[in-house]
Design a protein around this motif. Structure first.
Motif, short mmCIF file in Angstrom:
data_model
loop_
_atom_site.label_atom_id
_atom_site.label_comp_id
_atom_site.label_asym_id
_atom_site.label_seq_id
_atom_site.Cartn_x
_atom_site.Cartn_y
_atom_site.Cartn_z
N ILE A 144 2.55 -14.87 -23.19
CA ILE A 144 3.39 -15.40 -22.11
C ILE A 144 2.67 -15.29 -20.77
N LEU A 145 1.95 -14.20 -20.56
CA LEU A 145 1.20 -14.05 -19.31
C LEU A 145 0.12 -15.13 -19.19
N GLU A 146 -0.41 -15.58 -20.31
CA GLU A 146 -1.45 -16.61 -20.24
C GLU A 146 -0.86 -18.01 -20.06
N ILE A 147 0.24 -18.32 -20.78
CA ILE A 147 0.77 -19.68 -20.72
C ILE A 147 1.76 -19.89 -19.57
N GLY A 148 2.27 -18.80 -18.97
CA GLY A 148 3.22 -18.93 -17.87
C GLY A 148 4.67 -18.83 -18.33
N ASN A 149 5.59 -18.96 -17.35
CA ASN A 149 7.00 -18.70 -17.59
C ASN A 149 7.84 -19.95 -17.88
N ASN A 150 7.21 -21.06 -18.18
CA ASN A 150 7.96 -22.32 -18.28
C ASN A 150 8.36 -22.70 -19.70
N ASN A 166 0.29 -29.68 -22.65
CA ASN A 166 0.04 -28.63 -21.66
C ASN A 166 -1.29 -27.91 -21.89
N SER A 213 10.00 -15.07 -19.37
CA SER A 213 9.00 -14.47 -18.50
C SER A 213 8.85 -12.99 -18.80
N LYS A 268 5.01 -5.68 -18.24
CA LYS A 268 3.61 -5.53 -17.82
C LYS A 268 3.16 -4.07 -17.96
#
Length: 249
Positions: free
Chosen positions: A14-20, A41, A85, A91
């Motif tokens: 998730i940290l790599e692909i983002g929160n969308n 994407n 997210s 984290k």
């Protein structure tokens, strides 16, 4: 079952692909599956694409659901995209992983009875289906509906996203609400607060319950009064809570 390493993979992804992205896309990403969203994407070009391909998809569903419940991930239904997210706690978990457990799969015993940790109401419903050996064509639809109810109860027990459940069953969300209302009216109680709290604030829930109470639980009248403020989905979600709170003991 211990799932510390699995949660680390989810957080990294998730940290790599983002929160969308919603749960289903995250699971496809972890599993290394190609689809239009993944390709458009460029997610299949990322380093963590497919890092969970050796794990069953149902495990990823449980990991994500439990991580949201534990506060390591967040899914804000009030946002239009509803993406998952990583929270600050998530984290910290990635930097210093601790024990993280999810519910293991239930196995049938030699007599075909489900595992002891399944809710007794579910066990009773499943037994009724299993005992109906003479399946006539006229009974097929009823058996299928009962099966969907069982899967829905299991999904709620695992605090699974109900939008995702609807998609997995090829159903409209309103159809899932129909099933929930039917389950409660049959005498069972369901707690879907985990999902309601992602969609509505506490004050909004109280307001809807107040209107339902004023109309003695008549949903149609409550919908008419609240139609300018809340969607049908939102009112009916809270109605599930209202029906549960007012179910006969």
């Amino acid at each position: 079952m211990e799932a510390k390493e699995s949660l680390c993979k989810v957080i990294e992804a998730i940290l790599e692909i983002g929160n969308n992205f919603k749960t289903d896309i995250i699971i496809d990403f972890l599993s290394g599956k190609q689809n239009s969203t993944i390709e458009s994407n460029g997610l299949d070009e990322m380093e963590t694409f497919g890092i969970g391909e050796n794990e069953d998809e149902s495990i990823w569903e449980q990991v994500i659901s439990q991580a949201i419940s534990d506060g390591y991930l967040s899914s804000d239904k009030k946002e239009s995209n509803g993406g998952i997210s990583v929270t600050s706690a998530g984290k910290k978990f990635l930097k210093n992983p601790v024990s993280f457990k999810i519910e293991g799969e239930n196995e049938d015993d030699e007599d075909g009875n489900v595992g002891s940790n399944i809710d007794s109401n579910i066990q009773q419903l499943m037994q009724e289906i299993e005992n109906d050996h003479d399946v006539k064509p006229t009974k097929t639809a009823a058996k299928k509906k009962s099966s969907i109810k069982i899967e829905l109860i299991h999904a709620i027990d695992r605090q699974k996203d109900l939008d995702d459940f609807a998609n997995s069953q090829g159903k409209d969300f309103l159809e899932v609400l129909d099933e929930l209302e039917s389950i409660i009216k049959s005498g069972m109680k369901l707690n879907i607060d985990y999902f309601i709290n992602e969609v509505l604030d506490e004050d909004q829930v109280d307001e809807i319950i107040e209107v339902l109470s004023k109309h003695n639980g008549l949903l149609d009248k409550a919908l008419m009064e609240l139609e300018d403020t809340y969607s049908e989905d939102e009112v009916r979600l809270v109605n599930i809570k209202y029906l549960t709170l007012n179910a006969k003991k």
